[in-house]
Design a protein around this motif. Structure first.
Motif, PDB file in Angstrom:
ATOM      1  N   ARG A  12       0.883  -1.053  -0.102  1.00 26.76           N
ATOM      2  CA  ARG A  12       0.102  -0.097  -0.069  1.00 26.76           C
ATOM      3  C   ARG A  12       0.957   1.225  -0.097  1.00 26.76           C
ATOM      4  NH1 ARG A  12      -5.344   1.503  -1.019  1.00 26.76           N
ATOM      5  NH2 ARG A  12      -6.110   3.304   0.226  1.00 26.76           N
ATOM      6  N   ILE A  13       0.728   2.158  -1.032  1.00 24.83           N
ATOM      7  CA  ILE A  13       1.706   3.349  -1.031  1.00 24.83           C
ATOM      8  C   ILE A  13       0.549   4.517  -1.074  1.00 24.83           C
ATOM      9  CG2 ILE A  13       3.015   4.560  -2.565  1.00 24.83           C
ATOM     10  CD1 ILE A  13       3.661   2.036  -4.274  1.00 24.83           C
ATOM     11  N   VAL A  14       0.826   5.438  -0.022  1.00 29.67           N
ATOM     12  CA  VAL A  14       0.033   6.624   0.036  1.00 29.67           C
ATOM     13  C   VAL A  14       0.864   7.806   0.204  1.00 29.67           C
ATOM     14  CG1 VAL A  14      -1.583   7.752   1.629  1.00 29.67           C
ATOM     15  CG2 VAL A  14      -1.642   5.175   1.719  1.00 29.67           C
ATOM     16  N   LYS A  15       0.483   8.751  -0.742  1.00 25.20           N
ATOM     17  CA  LYS A  15       1.173  10.111  -1.296  1.00 25.20           C
ATOM     18  C   LYS A  15       0.446  11.025  -0.406  1.00 25.20           C
ATOM     19  CE  LYS A  15       2.493  13.418  -4.546  1.00 25.20           C
ATOM     20  NZ  LYS A  15       2.129  13.728  -5.945  1.00 25.20           N
ATOM     21  N   MET A  16       0.877  11.842   0.459  1.00 18.97           N
ATOM     22  CA  MET A  16       0.461  12.960   0.988  1.00 18.97           C
ATOM     23  C   MET A  16       1.218  14.132   1.002  1.00 18.97           C
ATOM     24  SD  MET A  16       0.014  10.794   4.570  1.00 18.97           S
ATOM     25  CE  MET A  16       1.534   9.981   4.486  1.00 18.97           C
ATOM     26  N   SER A  17       0.659  15.124   0.890  1.00 18.54           N
ATOM     27  CA  SER A  17       1.419  16.606   0.550  1.00 18.54           C
ATOM     28  C   SER A  17       0.488  17.460   1.844  1.00 18.54           C
ATOM     29  CB  SER A  17       0.869  17.270  -0.883  1.00 18.54           C
ATOM     30  OG  SER A  17       1.672  18.555  -0.806  1.00 18.54           O
ATOM     31  N   LEU A  18       1.722  17.975   2.611  1.00 23.38           N
ATOM     32  CA  LEU A  18       1.342  18.581   3.680  1.00 23.38           C
ATOM     33  C   LEU A  18       1.856  20.065   3.758  1.00 23.38           C
ATOM     34  CD1 LEU A  18       3.138  16.210   6.219  1.00 23.38           C
ATOM     35  CD2 LEU A  18       0.878  15.993   5.211  1.00 23.38           C
ATOM     36  N   HIS A  19       0.941  20.708   4.531  1.00 25.28           N
ATOM     37  CA  HIS A  19       1.482  22.498   4.402  1.00 25.28           C
ATOM     38  C   HIS A  19       2.733  22.413   5.451  1.00 25.28           C
ATOM     39  CE1 HIS A  19      -2.520  24.207   3.477  1.00 25.28           C
ATOM     40  NE2 HIS A  19      -2.995  23.079   4.044  1.00 25.28           N
ATOM     41  N   SER A  20       3.822  23.224   4.957  1.00 26.37           N
ATOM     42  CA  SER A  20       5.131  23.462   5.416  1.00 26.37           C
ATOM     43  C   SER A  20       4.965  23.381   7.074  1.00 26.37           C
ATOM     44  CB  SER A  20       5.678  24.491   4.993  1.00 26.37           C
ATOM     45  OG  SER A  20       5.993  24.210   3.615  1.00 26.37           O
ATOM     46  N   LYS A  21       4.092  24.407   7.694  1.00 25.01           N
ATOM     47  CA  LYS A  21       4.042  24.545   9.088  1.00 25.01           C
ATOM     48  C   LYS A  21       3.626  23.275   9.886  1.00 25.01           C
ATOM     49  CE  LYS A  21      -0.935  26.308   8.838  1.00 25.01           C
ATOM     50  NZ  LYS A  21      -1.667  27.321   8.766  1.00 25.01           N
ATOM     51  N   TYR A  22       3.157  22.145   9.209  1.00 28.01           N
ATOM     52  CA  TYR A  22       2.670  21.020   9.985  1.00 28.01           C
ATOM     53  C   TYR A  22       3.630  20.005   9.693  1.00 28.01           C
ATOM     54  CZ  TYR A  22      -1.895  23.380  10.359  1.00 28.01           C
ATOM     55  OH  TYR A  22      -3.063  24.051  10.761  1.00 28.01           O
ATOM     56  N   ILE A  23       4.844  20.158   8.969  1.00 29.42           N
ATOM     57  CA  ILE A  23       5.484  18.928   8.787  1.00 29.42           C
ATOM     58  C   ILE A  23       6.196  18.211   9.894  1.00 29.42           C
ATOM     59  CG2 ILE A  23       7.920  18.330   7.823  1.00 29.42           C
ATOM     60  CD1 ILE A  23       7.214  19.969   5.632  1.00 29.42           C
TER      61      ILE A  23
ATOM     62  N   ALA B  65      -3.470   7.117  -3.076  1.00 30.30           N
ATOM     63  CA  ALA B  65      -3.200   5.709  -2.540  1.00 30.30           C
ATOM     64  C   ALA B  65      -3.174   4.974  -3.704  1.00 30.30           C
ATOM     65  CB  ALA B  65      -3.979   5.527  -1.361  1.00 30.30           C
ATOM     66  N   TRP B  66      -2.302   4.006  -3.691  1.00 32.19           N
ATOM     67  CA  TRP B  66      -2.397   2.697  -4.362  1.00 32.19           C
ATOM     68  C   TRP B  66      -2.163   1.466  -3.650  1.00 32.19           C
ATOM     69  CZ3 TRP B  66       0.600   7.150  -4.836  1.00 32.19           C
ATOM     70  CH2 TRP B  66       0.092   8.103  -5.891  1.00 32.19           C
ATOM     71  N   SER B  67      -2.832   0.374  -3.970  1.00 30.80           N
ATOM     72  CA  SER B  67      -2.392  -0.899  -3.455  1.00 30.80           C
ATOM     73  C   SER B  67      -2.047  -1.411  -4.663  1.00 30.80           C
ATOM     74  CB  SER B  67      -3.810  -1.479  -2.920  1.00 30.80           C
ATOM     75  OG  SER B  67      -4.169  -1.006  -1.957  1.00 30.80           O
ATOM     76  N   VAL B  68      -0.748  -2.205  -4.853  1.00 33.39           N
ATOM     77  CA  VAL B  68      -0.022  -2.758  -5.623  1.00 33.39           C
ATOM     78  C   VAL B  68       0.503  -4.083  -5.359  1.00 33.39           C
ATOM     79  CG1 VAL B  68       0.662  -0.632  -6.781  1.00 33.39           C
ATOM     80  CG2 VAL B  68       2.204  -1.785  -5.233  1.00 33.39           C
ATOM     81  N   ASN B  69       0.547  -5.112  -6.144  1.00 33.17           N
ATOM     82  CA  ASN B  69       1.308  -6.425  -6.072  1.00 33.17           C
ATOM     83  C   ASN B  69       2.714  -6.305  -6.158  1.00 33.17           C
ATOM     84  OD1 ASN B  69      -1.101  -7.824  -5.603  1.00 33.17           O
ATOM     85  ND2 ASN B  69      -1.627  -7.843  -7.740  1.00 33.17           N
ATOM     86  N   LYS B  70       3.429  -6.774  -5.225  1.00 32.25           N
ATOM     87  CA  LYS B  70       5.032  -6.657  -5.365  1.00 32.25           C
ATOM     88  C   LYS B  70       5.292  -7.688  -6.450  1.00 32.25           C
ATOM     89  CE  LYS B  70       8.829  -6.804  -2.434  1.00 32.25           C
ATOM     90  NZ  LYS B  70       9.286  -7.177  -0.969  1.00 32.25           N
ATOM     91  N   MET B  71       6.133  -7.466  -7.188  1.00 29.72           N
ATOM     92  CA  MET B  71       6.296  -8.229  -8.506  1.00 29.72           C
ATOM     93  C   MET B  71       7.818  -8.882  -8.133  1.00 29.72           C
ATOM     94  SD  MET B  71       3.462  -8.463  -9.930  1.00 29.72           S
ATOM     95  CE  MET B  71       3.927  -9.421 -11.524  1.00 29.72           C
ATOM     96  N   VAL B  72       8.587  -7.760  -8.114  1.00 35.56           N
ATOM     97  CA  VAL B  72      10.081  -8.157  -7.999  1.00 35.56           C
ATOM     98  C   VAL B  72      10.509  -7.609  -6.950  1.00 35.56           C
ATOM     99  CG1 VAL B  72      12.351  -8.589  -9.243  1.00 35.56           C
ATOM    100  CG2 VAL B  72      10.221  -8.888 -10.646  1.00 35.56           C
ATOM    101  N   SER B  73      11.708  -8.260  -6.095  1.00 33.97           N
ATOM    102  CA  SER B  73      12.511  -7.352  -5.184  1.00 33.97           C
ATOM    103  C   SER B  73      13.845  -7.753  -5.234  1.00 33.97           C
ATOM    104  CB  SER B  73      11.936  -7.364  -3.901  1.00 33.97           C
ATOM    105  OG  SER B  73      12.623  -6.871  -2.798  1.00 33.97           O
ATOM    106  N   LEU B  74      14.688  -7.115  -5.631  1.00 33.59           N
ATOM    107  CA  LEU B  74      16.237  -7.636  -5.480  1.00 33.59           C
ATOM    108  C   LEU B  74      16.802  -6.751  -4.313  1.00 33.59           C
ATOM    109  CD1 LEU B  74      17.215  -7.135  -9.195  1.00 33.59           C
ATOM    110  CD2 LEU B  74      16.180  -9.378  -8.095  1.00 33.59           C
TER     111      LEU B  74
END
Length: 98
Positions: free
Chosen positions: A4-15, A88-97
């Motif tokens: 599960r990948i989630v991208k979040m963009s925050l206000h600078s003042k809340y980082i 957000a994305w739910s992805v299947n892990k295909m390859v990991s090296l």
């Protein structure tokens, strides 16, 4: 297993507040049934952009977590930091090296 990948963009003042909140809650998130890995990333060029990567045994584990009171309270707090709609994305892990 899927990721599960989630991208979040925050206000600078809340980082700093977001980072403190994540630090406080990360172990409980990771301890959720079926969660096998939890990572937080910050974009190198835009410090307002964060990504979470979490690995789950199966979708029912993620759904159980997402329906928990803990997640609902955490997400409600996190939403207050946003300066843009999260993705957000739910992805299947295909390859990991390694």
């Amino acid at each position: 297993m899927f990721v599960r990948i989630v991208k979040m963009s925050l206000h600078s003042k809340y980082i700093a507040e977001f980072q403190a909140m994540f630090e406080e809650k990360k172990l409980k998130i990771r301890a959720s049934e079926g969660c096998e890995l939890l990572e937080l990333y910050q974009d190198k060029n835009n410090p307002e952009v964060f990504f979470t990567y979490s690995y789950w045994k199966d979708e029912s584990d993620l759904e159980r977590y997402r329906n928990s009171d803990f997640f609902k309270a955490t997400w409600q707090q996190t939403k207050g930091y946003f300066n843009d709609k999260p993705e957000a994305w739910s992805v299947n892990k295909m390859v990991s090296l390694t």
